[in-house]
Write a protein that holds these residues in place. Structure first.
Motif, PDB file in Angstrom:
ATOM      1  N   CYS A   1     -14.792   4.526  -7.242  1.00 37.39           N
ATOM      2  CA  CYS A   1     -14.247   5.790  -7.507  1.00 37.39           C
ATOM      3  C   CYS A   1     -14.695   6.665  -6.381  1.00 37.39           C
ATOM      4  O   CYS A   1     -13.941   7.651  -6.244  1.00 37.39           O
ATOM      5  CB  CYS A   1     -14.792   6.114  -8.789  1.00 37.39           C
ATOM      6  SG  CYS A   1     -14.066   5.349 -10.329  1.00 37.39           S
TER       7      CYS A   1
ATOM      8  N   SER B   1     -12.088   6.479  -3.733  1.00 41.75           N
ATOM      9  CA  SER B   1     -11.057   6.991  -3.840  1.00 41.75           C
ATOM     10  C   SER B   1     -10.881   8.580  -3.657  1.00 41.75           C
ATOM     11  O   SER B   1      -9.712   8.929  -3.543  1.00 41.75           O
ATOM     12  CB  SER B   1     -10.689   6.696  -5.195  1.00 41.75           C
ATOM     13  OG  SER B   1     -11.340   7.272  -6.300  1.00 41.75           O
TER      14      SER B   1
ATOM     15  N   THR C   1       1.876   8.736 -14.930  1.00 42.85           N
ATOM     16  CA  THR C   1       1.322   7.289 -14.870  1.00 42.85           C
ATOM     17  C   THR C   1       1.116   6.891 -13.490  1.00 42.85           C
ATOM     18  O   THR C   1       0.700   5.763 -13.079  1.00 42.85           O
ATOM     19  CB  THR C   1       2.264   6.219 -15.572  1.00 42.85           C
ATOM     20  OG1 THR C   1       3.724   6.344 -14.625  1.00 42.85           O
ATOM     21  CG2 THR C   1       2.523   6.440 -16.955  1.00 42.85           C
ATOM     22  N   GLU C   2       1.348   7.937 -12.723  1.00 45.27           N
ATOM     23  CA  GLU C   2       0.934   7.694 -11.236  1.00 45.27           C
ATOM     24  C   GLU C   2      -0.475   7.581 -10.753  1.00 45.27           C
ATOM     25  O   GLU C   2      -1.201   8.107 -11.161  1.00 45.27           O
ATOM     26  CB  GLU C   2       1.697   8.910 -10.378  1.00 45.27           C
ATOM     27  CG  GLU C   2       1.338   8.582  -8.770  1.00 45.27           C
ATOM     28  CD  GLU C   2       1.648  10.040  -8.189  1.00 45.27           C
ATOM     29  OE1 GLU C   2       1.787  10.020  -6.558  1.00 45.27           O
ATOM     30  OE2 GLU C   2       2.130  11.090  -8.751  1.00 45.27           O
ATOM     31  N   ASP C   3      -0.642   6.454 -10.005  1.00 53.15           N
ATOM     32  CA  ASP C   3      -2.026   6.110  -9.570  1.00 53.15           C
ATOM     33  C   ASP C   3      -2.367   7.094  -8.157  1.00 53.15           C
ATOM     34  O   ASP C   3      -2.493   6.592  -7.185  1.00 53.15           O
ATOM     35  CB  ASP C   3      -2.195   4.664  -8.996  1.00 53.15           C
ATOM     36  CG  ASP C   3      -3.583   4.221  -8.933  1.00 53.15           C
ATOM     37  OD1 ASP C   3      -4.460   4.945  -9.095  1.00 53.15           O
ATOM     38  OD2 ASP C   3      -3.663   3.151  -8.462  1.00 53.15           O
TER      39      ASP C   3
ATOM     40  N   GLN D   1      -5.169   5.788  -6.245  1.00 58.25           N
ATOM     41  CA  GLN D   1      -5.183   4.548  -5.664  1.00 58.25           C
ATOM     42  C   GLN D   1      -6.530   3.598  -5.944  1.00 58.25           C
ATOM     43  O   GLN D   1      -6.917   2.877  -5.036  1.00 58.25           O
ATOM     44  CB  GLN D   1      -5.314   4.825  -3.924  1.00 58.25           C
ATOM     45  CG  GLN D   1      -4.196   5.560  -3.427  1.00 58.25           C
ATOM     46  CD  GLN D   1      -2.674   5.113  -3.788  1.00 58.25           C
ATOM     47  OE1 GLN D   1      -2.459   3.992  -3.606  1.00 58.25           O
ATOM     48  NE2 GLN D   1      -1.925   6.110  -3.797  1.00 58.25           N
ATOM     49  N   LEU D   2      -6.634   3.558  -7.324  1.00 59.48           N
ATOM     50  CA  LEU D   2      -7.590   2.643  -7.900  1.00 59.48           C
ATOM     51  C   LEU D   2      -7.083   1.288  -7.899  1.00 59.48           C
ATOM     52  O   LEU D   2      -8.003   0.351  -8.058  1.00 59.48           O
ATOM     53  CB  LEU D   2      -8.179   3.155  -9.251  1.00 59.48           C
ATOM     54  CG  LEU D   2      -8.933   4.586  -8.936  1.00 59.48           C
ATOM     55  CD1 LEU D   2      -9.335   4.941 -10.358  1.00 59.48           C
ATOM     56  CD2 LEU D   2     -10.224   4.318  -8.376  1.00 59.48           C
ATOM     57  N   GLY D   3      -5.794   0.983  -8.168  1.00 62.71           N
ATOM     58  CA  GLY D   3      -5.236  -0.243  -8.520  1.00 62.71           C
ATOM     59  C   GLY D   3      -5.698  -1.038  -9.465  1.00 62.71           C
ATOM     60  O   GLY D   3      -5.885  -0.577 -10.598  1.00 62.71           O
TER      61      GLY D   3
ATOM     62  N   THR E   1      -8.522   0.115 -12.108  1.00 61.46           N
ATOM     63  CA  THR E   1      -7.972   1.048 -13.565  1.00 61.46           C
ATOM     64  C   THR E   1      -7.976   0.182 -14.671  1.00 61.46           C
ATOM     65  O   THR E   1      -8.594   0.484 -15.851  1.00 61.46           O
ATOM     66  CB  THR E   1      -6.807   1.774 -13.383  1.00 61.46           C
ATOM     67  OG1 THR E   1      -6.851   2.618 -12.235  1.00 61.46           O
ATOM     68  CG2 THR E   1      -6.449   2.499 -14.620  1.00 61.46           C
ATOM     69  N   GLN E   2      -7.498  -1.100 -14.473  1.00 57.56           N
ATOM     70  CA  GLN E   2      -7.407  -2.012 -15.528  1.00 57.56           C
ATOM     71  C   GLN E   2      -8.867  -2.843 -15.837  1.00 57.56           C
ATOM     72  O   GLN E   2      -9.256  -2.730 -17.099  1.00 57.56           O
ATOM     73  CB  GLN E   2      -6.398  -3.156 -15.262  1.00 57.56           C
ATOM     74  CG  GLN E   2      -5.026  -2.478 -15.245  1.00 57.56           C
ATOM     75  CD  GLN E   2      -3.906  -3.740 -14.733  1.00 57.56           C
ATOM     76  OE1 GLN E   2      -4.559  -4.854 -14.611  1.00 57.56           O
ATOM     77  NE2 GLN E   2      -2.837  -3.549 -14.674  1.00 57.56           N
TER      78      GLN E   2
ATOM     79  N   HIS F   1      -9.864   5.939 -14.072  1.00 54.64           N
ATOM     80  CA  HIS F   1      -8.726   7.007 -13.644  1.00 54.64           C
ATOM     81  C   HIS F   1      -8.542   8.197 -14.513  1.00 54.64           C
ATOM     82  O   HIS F   1      -8.680   9.227 -13.937  1.00 54.64           O
ATOM     83  CB  HIS F   1      -7.341   6.119 -13.524  1.00 54.64           C
ATOM     84  CG  HIS F   1      -6.248   7.166 -12.998  1.00 54.64           C
ATOM     85  ND1 HIS F   1      -5.527   7.902 -13.774  1.00 54.64           N
ATOM     86  CD2 HIS F   1      -5.493   7.276 -11.720  1.00 54.64           C
ATOM     87  CE1 HIS F   1      -4.568   8.628 -13.080  1.00 54.64           C
ATOM     88  NE2 HIS F   1      -4.674   8.158 -11.878  1.00 54.64           N
TER      89      HIS F   1
END
Length: 222
Positions: free
Chosen positions: A86, A89, A156-158, A161-163, A166-167, A177
């Motif tokens: 984080c 990012s 919902t845009e990342d 850029q955590l990719g 986030t999940q 995020h």
């Protein structure tokens, strides 16, 4: 008033001087014209709900200021953020290769010690600024309301850029995020509220005698 259908009184203090007749809005409208030209305000509630009147684009001066402030926001967040992905990012190593003109002020002021915010942070700060500028001066925006509108704007845009991170940090409906977005909005809103309060106080003290004679009062004892 006559055009809206108001007729003058014959017994009042102000009486009509002649028999001139003006067309009223009622007389000018007809069923045929209504059918040919339907009213555009028939669904005014739907128009207000669907359309946003917030500014969509700022000038170059405001954009550069937002980028500069975004760097300060990131510096404040990094003091209390422990997640390495984080932290990465939120910053970038250098000014964008294409030299985004919005980073011009930051580039001029940077002697090596300023934080260069990522594009995602700038986008969130820009969205929050639109909400703040659209709020009523008499009713300062609340953090929850600003955060909600910014979430709706980002969608919902990342942006960070955590990719997959986030999940990996998904717990219920919260993830890193979502936490980062809330943190950026919170710090930026606090900065803006202090600025708005300062500008408001200066405006209220503009005509104050002590404000005008500040140096005289302090240095000459008057």
């Amino acid at each position: 008033m006559v055009r809206c259908g108001v007729t003058p009184s014959e017994t009042g203090n102000v009486a009509a001087q002649d028999n001139t007749v003006s067309l009223s809005a009622v007389e000018m409208s007809s069923p045929e014209s209504n059918e040919e030209h339907p009213c555009h305000f028939a669904r005014i509630s739907a128009i207000l709900d669907d359309h946003s009147y917030l500014p969509t684009k700022f000038g170059g001066l405001v954009e550069n200021a937002l980028v500069y402030i975004s760097g300060f926001v990131v510096r404040q967040i990094l003091r209390k953020l422990t997640c390495d992905p984080c932290r990465v990012s939120l910053i970038q190593d250098a000014t964008p290769s294409s030299f985004d003109e919005n980073y011009h002020l930051l580039t001029l002021k940077n002697n090596g010690g300023l934080v260069i915010p990522s594009q995602g942070v700038v986008k969130v700060v820009r969205a929050a600024e639109r909400v703040i500028r659209g709020a009523s001066p008499n009713h300062p925006p609340k953090l929850s309301a600003v955060t909600y509108i910014v979430r709706e704007d980002i969608g919902t845009e990342d942006v960070f850029q955590l990719g997959e991170h986030t999940q990996e940090t998904q717990f219920g409906i919260d993830n890193h995020h979502s936490d980062l977005l809330s943190l950026v909005v919170s710090v930026f809103l606090k900065i803006r509220m202090h600025h708005i309060a300062k500008v408001t106080c200066l405006g209220l003290q503009k005509g104050n005698t002590r404000k005008k004679l500040c140096k005289t009062v302090l240095f000459q004892g008057y």
